[in-house]
Design a protein around this motif. Structure first.
Motif, PDB file in Angstrom:
ATOM      1  N   PRO A 243       0.580  -1.298  -0.173  1.00  0.00           N
ATOM      2  CA  PRO A 243       0.244   0.375  -0.182  1.00  0.00           C
ATOM      3  C   PRO A 243       0.626   1.626   0.276  1.00  0.00           C
ATOM      4  CG  PRO A 243      -0.186  -1.055   2.457  1.00  0.00           C
ATOM      5  CD  PRO A 243       0.673  -2.077   1.224  1.00  0.00           C
ATOM      6  N   PHE A 244       2.073   1.831   0.619  1.00  0.00           N
ATOM      7  CA  PHE A 244       3.475   2.211   0.609  1.00  0.00           C
ATOM      8  C   PHE A 244       3.579   3.161  -0.998  1.00  0.00           C
ATOM      9  CE2 PHE A 244       3.092  -0.232   4.480  1.00  0.00           C
ATOM     10  CZ  PHE A 244       2.715   0.891   5.246  1.00  0.00           C
ATOM     11  N   THR A 245       3.371   2.006  -1.957  1.00  0.00           N
ATOM     12  CA  THR A 245       3.327   2.515  -3.163  1.00  0.00           C
ATOM     13  C   THR A 245       2.774   2.308  -4.531  1.00  0.00           C
ATOM     14  OG1 THR A 245       5.205   0.237  -3.933  1.00  0.00           O
ATOM     15  CG2 THR A 245       6.308   2.142  -3.008  1.00  0.00           C
ATOM     16  N   VAL A 246       1.096   1.437  -3.498  1.00  0.00           N
ATOM     17  CA  VAL A 246       0.291   0.970  -4.778  1.00  0.00           C
ATOM     18  C   VAL A 246       0.994   0.453  -5.681  1.00  0.00           C
ATOM     19  CG1 VAL A 246      -2.057   1.808  -5.471  1.00  0.00           C
ATOM     20  CG2 VAL A 246      -0.953   2.966  -3.713  1.00  0.00           C
ATOM     21  N   GLU A 247       1.075  -0.555  -4.982  1.00  0.00           N
ATOM     22  CA  GLU A 247       1.856  -1.708  -6.450  1.00  0.00           C
ATOM     23  C   GLU A 247       1.598  -3.168  -6.052  1.00  0.00           C
ATOM     24  OE1 GLU A 247       6.501  -0.425  -7.805  1.00  0.00           O
ATOM     25  OE2 GLU A 247       5.928  -0.467  -5.843  1.00  0.00           O
ATOM     26  N   SER A 248       1.405  -3.827  -7.672  1.00  0.00           N
ATOM     27  CA  SER A 248       1.083  -5.732  -7.044  1.00  0.00           C
ATOM     28  C   SER A 248       2.064  -5.856  -7.174  1.00  0.00           C
ATOM     29  CB  SER A 248      -0.102  -5.582  -8.368  1.00  0.00           C
ATOM     30  OG  SER A 248      -1.065  -5.165  -7.372  1.00  0.00           O
ATOM     31  N   ASN A 249       3.006  -6.639  -6.881  1.00  0.00           N
ATOM     32  CA  ASN A 249       4.274  -7.633  -6.656  1.00  0.00           C
ATOM     33  C   ASN A 249       4.444  -8.731  -6.675  1.00  0.00           C
ATOM     34  OD1 ASN A 249       6.064  -4.586  -5.499  1.00  0.00           O
ATOM     35  ND2 ASN A 249       4.004  -5.082  -4.632  1.00  0.00           N
ATOM     36  N   ILE A 250       5.149  -9.042  -7.521  1.00  0.00           N
ATOM     37  CA  ILE A 250       4.913 -10.855  -7.756  1.00  0.00           C
ATOM     38  C   ILE A 250       6.232 -11.831  -7.785  1.00  0.00           C
ATOM     39  CG2 ILE A 250       3.817 -12.057  -9.544  1.00  0.00           C
ATOM     40  CD1 ILE A 250       1.728 -10.269  -8.708  1.00  0.00           C
ATOM     41  N   ASN A 251       5.816 -12.872  -7.525  1.00  0.00           N
ATOM     42  CA  ASN A 251       7.331 -13.740  -7.129  1.00  0.00           C
ATOM     43  C   ASN A 251       7.156 -14.274  -8.347  1.00  0.00           C
ATOM     44  OD1 ASN A 251       8.387 -15.553  -6.954  1.00  0.00           O
ATOM     45  ND2 ASN A 251       7.417 -16.689  -4.161  1.00  0.00           N
ATOM     46  N   VAL A 252       7.681 -13.829  -9.194  1.00  0.00           N
ATOM     47  CA  VAL A 252       8.741 -14.511 -10.280  1.00  0.00           C
ATOM     48  C   VAL A 252       9.226 -15.867 -10.829  1.00  0.00           C
ATOM     49  CG1 VAL A 252       7.887 -12.648 -11.326  1.00  0.00           C
ATOM     50  CG2 VAL A 252      10.094 -12.957 -11.332  1.00  0.00           C
ATOM     51  N   ASP A 253       9.638 -16.746  -9.149  1.00  0.00           N
ATOM     52  CA  ASP A 253      10.711 -17.705  -9.583  1.00  0.00           C
ATOM     53  C   ASP A 253      10.102 -18.800  -9.932  1.00  0.00           C
ATOM     54  OD1 ASP A 253      13.593 -18.367  -8.270  1.00  0.00           O
ATOM     55  OD2 ASP A 253      12.620 -19.108  -6.685  1.00  0.00           O
ATOM     56  N   GLY A 254       8.326 -19.148  -9.245  1.00  0.00           N
ATOM     57  CA  GLY A 254       8.170 -20.275 -10.015  1.00  0.00           C
ATOM     58  C   GLY A 254       7.451 -20.805 -10.995  1.00  0.00           C
ATOM     59  N   PRO A 255       7.179 -21.616 -11.136  1.00  0.00           N
ATOM     60  CA  PRO A 255       6.267 -22.207 -12.445  1.00  0.00           C
ATOM     61  C   PRO A 255       5.803 -20.640 -12.913  1.00  0.00           C
ATOM     62  CG  PRO A 255       6.074 -23.666 -11.443  1.00  0.00           C
ATOM     63  CD  PRO A 255       6.932 -22.986  -9.934  1.00  0.00           C
ATOM     64  N   PHE A 256       5.364 -20.582 -14.793  1.00  0.00           N
ATOM     65  CA  PHE A 256       4.817 -19.234 -15.178  1.00  0.00           C
ATOM     66  C   PHE A 256       3.621 -18.852 -15.536  1.00  0.00           C
ATOM     67  CE2 PHE A 256       2.962 -15.708 -17.353  1.00  0.00           C
ATOM     68  CZ  PHE A 256       4.007 -15.075 -17.180  1.00  0.00           C
ATOM     69  N   PHE A 257       2.787 -20.576 -15.121  1.00  0.00           N
ATOM     70  CA  PHE A 257       1.430 -20.412 -15.230  1.00  0.00           C
ATOM     71  C   PHE A 257       0.609 -20.028 -13.672  1.00  0.00           C
ATOM     72  CE2 PHE A 257       2.112 -24.883 -13.088  1.00  0.00           C
ATOM     73  CZ  PHE A 257       1.051 -24.448 -12.507  1.00  0.00           C
ATOM     74  N   THR A 258       0.637 -19.930 -12.757  1.00  0.00           N
ATOM     75  CA  THR A 258       0.323 -19.521 -11.570  1.00  0.00           C
ATOM     76  C   THR A 258       0.643 -17.810 -11.256  1.00  0.00           C
ATOM     77  OG1 THR A 258       2.827 -19.812 -10.610  1.00  0.00           O
ATOM     78  CG2 THR A 258       1.691 -21.998 -10.596  1.00  0.00           C
ATOM     79  N   ILE A 259       1.157 -17.549 -12.467  1.00  0.00           N
ATOM     80  CA  ILE A 259       1.609 -16.206 -12.354  1.00  0.00           C
ATOM     81  C   ILE A 259       0.672 -15.260 -13.062  1.00  0.00           C
ATOM     82  CG2 ILE A 259       3.071 -14.112 -13.420  1.00  0.00           C
ATOM     83  CD1 ILE A 259       4.936 -16.042 -12.921  1.00  0.00           C
ATOM     84  N   PRO A 260      -0.104 -15.645 -13.906  1.00  0.00           N
ATOM     85  CA  PRO A 260      -1.273 -14.617 -14.021  1.00  0.00           C
ATOM     86  C   PRO A 260      -2.526 -14.072 -13.623  1.00  0.00           C
ATOM     87  CG  PRO A 260      -0.769 -16.104 -15.977  1.00  0.00           C
ATOM     88  CD  PRO A 260      -0.041 -16.707 -15.361  1.00  0.00           C
ATOM     89  N   CYS A 261      -3.296 -15.184 -12.675  1.00  0.00           N
ATOM     90  CA  CYS A 261      -3.948 -15.417 -10.767  1.00  0.00           C
ATOM     91  C   CYS A 261      -3.002 -14.771 -10.291  1.00  0.00           C
ATOM     92  CB  CYS A 261      -4.299 -16.875 -10.490  1.00  0.00           C
ATOM     93  SG  CYS A 261      -2.934 -18.217  -9.817  1.00  0.00           S
ATOM     94  N   THR A 262      -2.446 -14.782  -9.722  1.00  0.00           N
ATOM     95  CA  THR A 262      -1.290 -13.790  -8.772  1.00  0.00           C
ATOM     96  C   THR A 262      -1.710 -12.846  -9.485  1.00  0.00           C
ATOM     97  OG1 THR A 262       0.341 -15.757  -8.423  1.00  0.00           O
ATOM     98  CG2 THR A 262      -0.189 -13.496  -7.815  1.00  0.00           C
ATOM     99  N   MET A 263      -0.811 -12.597 -10.154  1.00  0.00           N
ATOM    100  CA  MET A 263      -1.610 -11.586 -10.868  1.00  0.00           C
ATOM    101  C   MET A 263      -2.294 -10.091 -10.353  1.00  0.00           C
ATOM    102  SD  MET A 263       0.470 -10.387 -14.857  1.00  0.00           S
ATOM    103  CE  MET A 263       2.263 -10.919 -14.998  1.00  0.00           C
ATOM    104  N   GLY A 264      -4.350 -11.171 -11.264  1.00  0.00           N
ATOM    105  CA  GLY A 264      -5.064 -10.482 -10.615  1.00  0.00           C
ATOM    106  C   GLY A 264      -5.649  -9.973  -9.516  1.00  0.00           C
ATOM    107  N   HIS A 265      -4.890 -12.002  -8.339  1.00  0.00           N
ATOM    108  CA  HIS A 265      -5.396 -11.700  -7.389  1.00  0.00           C
ATOM    109  C   HIS A 265      -4.684  -9.998  -6.580  1.00  0.00           C
ATOM    110  CE1 HIS A 265      -5.242 -13.022  -3.211  1.00  0.00           C
ATOM    111  NE2 HIS A 265      -4.547 -12.061  -3.081  1.00  0.00           N
ATOM    112  N   GLU A 266      -3.474  -9.975  -7.154  1.00  0.00           N
ATOM    113  CA  GLU A 266      -3.068  -8.193  -6.288  1.00  0.00           C
ATOM    114  C   GLU A 266      -3.703  -7.149  -7.151  1.00  0.00           C
ATOM    115  OE1 GLU A 266      -1.339  -9.210  -3.860  1.00  0.00           O
ATOM    116  OE2 GLU A 266      -0.755 -10.895  -4.156  1.00  0.00           O
TER     117      GLU A 266
END
Length: 387
Positions: A243-266
């Motif tokens: 909240p201090f920068t109003v950014e959605s920060n994503i862990n990109v270290d794992g399998p990519f197929f998990t990332i789009p839904c994490t983006m939507g969540h954040e």
């Protein structure tokens, strides 16, 4: 002496933002409807967009460096006042006062920013109430039907990913390259990687906002990759709204197929929906409507995880039967994800989950991390509404 007293009183003014934030939090709890109308849909979208405008202009996470700078400041602050106390002699009382008031001022200002940039949203109307979803008890048959539908959609979306990569491959004699191209990570890279999917995540959220106006905001700050993603994996964190920068920060270290839904969540958190179950559900809704098969696959995978876990608890045989319908490619993806996560199991992840549990309870999510399971009720309500 008078100058010292004036100095001490001036420091107390920094406590005012914290007091104001506490007052606003108390008022927000009194009426979720008023909080929704005045703050969540009125003030918050604008002040958060203005506050987060400058960080949104860069493709890297400002938040990660804010955290690093804060930790460095804390270490320097602690060392400075330890030395000052050791050398202070007759002025140790004043040095201690400075140390305590500096710490109190930082907490006060930080809490005020937190409250304005996300904290008050914990007391708004739920997404289910706003969208008109009926949350009620469902039968095991309904739950099994939901799992079957999600499994079928996963299989279809995953097959589209493989088909798209086969179509892009012009090398019929290189089976190793063809096999590699069939992987979701390779597909994502061929489509522009993280940055392309970050832009698409914003586009998907804007499209979803046409159906659900509560998601409308002047500025969506695109999701950002975190340089220290492996550390996030050790802490069992897939993503984090800062909240201090109003950014959605994503862990990109794992399998990519998990990332789009994490983006939507954040991004759902960025839109002001702080409850974890609702952020998961909104992320799923944003993904499932996408034209990109990997994004749909990501959303269906997220929903399937929660729905299948619920079915296992109520009818294990039915859950095994549904899971048996997954394609070999889907099974391989899920196995790769499980193997990736397994290497990070340990006390750090447990401590992180305990801290997250305490944070959720402190913000009136009284079930703690168990609130994630309520996503299944939302999935069932959405399925009934779609029928």
């Amino acid at each position: 002496m008078e100058k010292t007293q004036t100095y001490r009183l001036k420091r107390l003014w920094f406590l005012v933002p914290g007091v104001i934030a506490l007052g606003l939090t108390w008022l927000a709890q009194l009426s979720p409807t008023a909080t929704e109308t005045v703050y969540a849909r009125g003030i918050y979208p604008w002040i958060s967009s203005i506050w987060g405008f400058l960080p949104s202009l860069v493709s890297w996470s400002v938040a990660q460096w804010v955290v690093v700078a804060f930790l460095a400041f804390c270490a320097g602050w602690f060392a400075f006042y330890i030395m000052a106390l050791a050398r202070g002699r007759g002025e140790r009382g004043l040095v201690l006062w400075k140390a305590l008031t500096t710490m109190a001022a930082a907490v006060s200002v930080g809490y005020c920013i937190f409250a304005l940039m996300c904290g008050l949203n914990y007391y708004r109307l739920t997404f289910a109430e706003d969208a008109g979803f009926e949350l009620r008890e469902s039968t095991t048959e309904e739950l099994a039907s939901l799992c079957e539908s999600l499994a079928e959609n996963m299989n279809e979306a995953r097959a589209e990913v493989a088909g798209a990569m086969d179509g892009d491959s012009n090398s019929s004699d290189n089976t190793a390259a063809a096999a590699e191209a069939d992987e979701p990570d390779s597909y994502a890279a061929s489509r522009g990687g993280f940055e392309a999917y970050a832009r698409e995540a914003v586009t998907n959220m804007e499209a979803l906002a046409e159906t659900y106006p509560a998601l409308v905001r002047p500025l969506y700050s695109p999701p950002k990759p975190v340089l220290f993603s492996e550390l996030m994996s050790y802490a069992d964190i897939a993503g984090m709204y800062f909240p201090f920068t109003v950014e959605s920060n994503i862990n990109v270290d794992g399998p990519f197929f998990t990332i789009p839904c994490t983006m939507g969540h954040e991004l759902a958190h960025q839109c002001g929906f702080m409850r974890e179950d609702e952020a998961n559900f909104i992320g799923y809704l944003a993904c499932k409507q996408s034209a990109d098969p990997l994004t749909r696959y990501s959303g269906y995978s997220l929903a399937y995880d929660y729905a299948l876990s619920a079915l296992i608890r109520t009818d294990r045989e039915a859950a095994v039967a549904v899971n048996g319908t997954l394609s070999d490619a889907v099974r391989a993806d899920r196995k790769a994800r499980a193997e990736y996560l397994k290497q990070f199991e340990g006390p750090v992840a447990e401590a992180s989950n305990a801290a997250n549990n305490a944070y959720l309870k402190a913000n009136q999510q009284t079930d703690g991390t168990r609130s994630y399971g309520r996503m299944v009720d939302l999935l069932l309500a959405e399925a009934r509404q779609s029928d």
